[in-house]
Design an enzyme around this catalytic site. Structure first.
Site, PDB file in Angstrom:
ATOM      1  N   HIS A  97     -33.006   3.174 -24.307  1.00 20.89           N
ATOM      2  CA  HIS A  97     -31.808   2.331 -24.397  1.00 20.89           C
ATOM      3  C   HIS A  97     -30.547   3.181 -24.279  1.00 20.89           C
ATOM      4  O   HIS A  97     -29.683   2.916 -23.439  1.00 20.89           O
ATOM      5  CB  HIS A  97     -31.836   1.576 -25.736  1.00 20.89           C
ATOM      6  CG  HIS A  97     -30.610   0.792 -26.050  1.00 20.89           C
ATOM      7  ND1 HIS A  97     -30.646  -0.574 -26.225  1.00 20.89           N
ATOM      8  CD2 HIS A  97     -29.320   1.155 -26.253  1.00 20.89           C
ATOM      9  CE1 HIS A  97     -29.421  -1.006 -26.504  1.00 20.89           C
ATOM     10  NE2 HIS A  97     -28.596   0.030 -26.536  1.00 20.89           N
ATOM     11  N   GLU A  98     -30.457   4.199 -25.099  1.00 23.61           N
ATOM     12  CA  GLU A  98     -29.248   5.034 -25.103  1.00 23.61           C
ATOM     13  C   GLU A  98     -29.110   5.829 -23.805  1.00 23.61           C
ATOM     14  O   GLU A  98     -28.007   5.970 -23.281  1.00 23.61           O
ATOM     15  CB  GLU A  98     -29.234   5.961 -26.317  1.00 23.61           C
ATOM     16  CG  GLU A  98     -29.173   5.225 -27.649  1.00 23.61           C
ATOM     17  CD  GLU A  98     -28.003   4.266 -27.803  1.00 23.61           C
ATOM     18  OE1 GLU A  98     -26.934   4.483 -27.198  1.00 23.61           O
ATOM     19  OE2 GLU A  98     -28.152   3.273 -28.533  1.00 23.61           O
ATOM     20  N   HIS A 101     -27.379   4.073 -20.999  1.00 22.79           N
ATOM     21  CA  HIS A 101     -25.918   3.942 -21.102  1.00 22.79           C
ATOM     22  C   HIS A 101     -25.178   5.060 -20.367  1.00 22.79           C
ATOM     23  O   HIS A 101     -24.024   4.871 -19.976  1.00 22.79           O
ATOM     24  CB  HIS A 101     -25.462   3.988 -22.565  1.00 22.79           C
ATOM     25  CG  HIS A 101     -25.670   2.729 -23.328  1.00 22.79           C
ATOM     26  ND1 HIS A 101     -25.285   1.486 -22.884  1.00 22.79           N
ATOM     27  CD2 HIS A 101     -26.193   2.531 -24.570  1.00 22.79           C
ATOM     28  CE1 HIS A 101     -25.573   0.575 -23.805  1.00 22.79           C
ATOM     29  NE2 HIS A 101     -26.131   1.185 -24.832  1.00 22.79           N
ATOM     30  N   ASP A 110     -24.138  -3.149 -23.465  1.00 23.14           N
ATOM     31  CA  ASP A 110     -24.794  -3.894 -24.538  1.00 23.14           C
ATOM     32  C   ASP A 110     -24.348  -5.347 -24.417  1.00 23.14           C
ATOM     33  O   ASP A 110     -23.458  -5.806 -25.127  1.00 23.14           O
ATOM     34  CB  ASP A 110     -24.431  -3.314 -25.909  1.00 23.14           C
ATOM     35  CG  ASP A 110     -25.041  -1.942 -26.133  1.00 23.14           C
ATOM     36  OD1 ASP A 110     -26.198  -1.741 -25.719  1.00 23.14           O
ATOM     37  OD2 ASP A 110     -24.369  -1.079 -26.711  1.00 23.14           O
ATOM     38  N   TYR A 113     -28.523  -8.111 -27.737  1.00 23.13           N
ATOM     39  CA  TYR A 113     -29.550  -7.346 -28.450  1.00 23.13           C
ATOM     40  C   TYR A 113     -30.703  -8.255 -28.855  1.00 23.13           C
ATOM     41  O   TYR A 113     -30.512  -9.445 -29.093  1.00 23.13           O
ATOM     42  CB  TYR A 113     -28.983  -6.722 -29.730  1.00 23.13           C
ATOM     43  CG  TYR A 113     -27.945  -5.658 -29.529  1.00 23.13           C
ATOM     44  CD1 TYR A 113     -28.298  -4.364 -29.182  1.00 23.13           C
ATOM     45  CD2 TYR A 113     -26.590  -5.936 -29.719  1.00 23.13           C
ATOM     46  CE1 TYR A 113     -27.343  -3.374 -29.028  1.00 23.13           C
ATOM     47  CE2 TYR A 113     -25.629  -4.948 -29.572  1.00 23.13           C
ATOM     48  CZ  TYR A 113     -26.016  -3.671 -29.222  1.00 23.13           C
ATOM     49  OH  TYR A 113     -25.066  -2.692 -29.079  1.00 23.13           O
TER      50      TYR A 113
END
Length: 147
Positions: A97-98, A101, A110, A113
């Site tokens: 996920h990170e 980015h 984002d 969620y």
């Protein structure tokens, strides 16, 4: 992360709609598939073990965060340490996920969620789903397992 890398590489083999792809990214189009494949190809090319993992964040309600333009530094927070290693909302999934980015990996946002919200987003707005970091996480975690 070894198992995660295999899942990332497998993304490149999806040439048409599959339950796994459509659940997280919506109706298949060549353009959206190209976007998602590009993100996963870039992430799978990262040497995640060389990233800097900053553990100074003390927010218990946050998993992690990054500054998209500062490639390779992930700030790990309280919820990360309580997450399972694999499976839904896992440590491995958080790293995916990170990593998504980072501007060089596609610069996802984002948008929403959680699995339910991501599934709804895939149906209602697949163009946003392909830019949503949690959708990338859930595709990579593949829990529950989808073909």
């Amino acid at each position: 992360m070894k198992g995660r890398k295999l899942g990332l590489i497998q993304m490149c083999t999806y040439k048409s709609a599959s339950p796994r792809y459509t659940t997280w990214f919506g109706a298949y189009t060549d353009a959206r598939h190209t976007t998602v494949t590009s993100h996963f190809s870039k992430i799978s090319g990262n040497n995640l073990s060389s990233f800097k993992y900053d553990c100074t964040c003390t927010d218990s309600g946050t998993y992690a965060y990054v500054y998209p333009g500062t490639f390779g530094t992930i700030y790990l927070c309280g919820a990360f340490w309580n997450a399972p290693n694999t499976g839904t909302d896992s440590k491995a999934g958080t790293i995916i996920h990170e990593s998504s980015h980072f501007t060089v990996n596609g610069g996802t946002n984002d948008v929403t969620y959680g699995q339910s919200s991501c599934k709804s987003l895939a149906i209602s707005n697949p163009n946003s789903a392909v830019t949503n970091a949690d959708s990338h996480e859930y595709f990579a975690e593949n829990n529950p397992a989808l073909a």
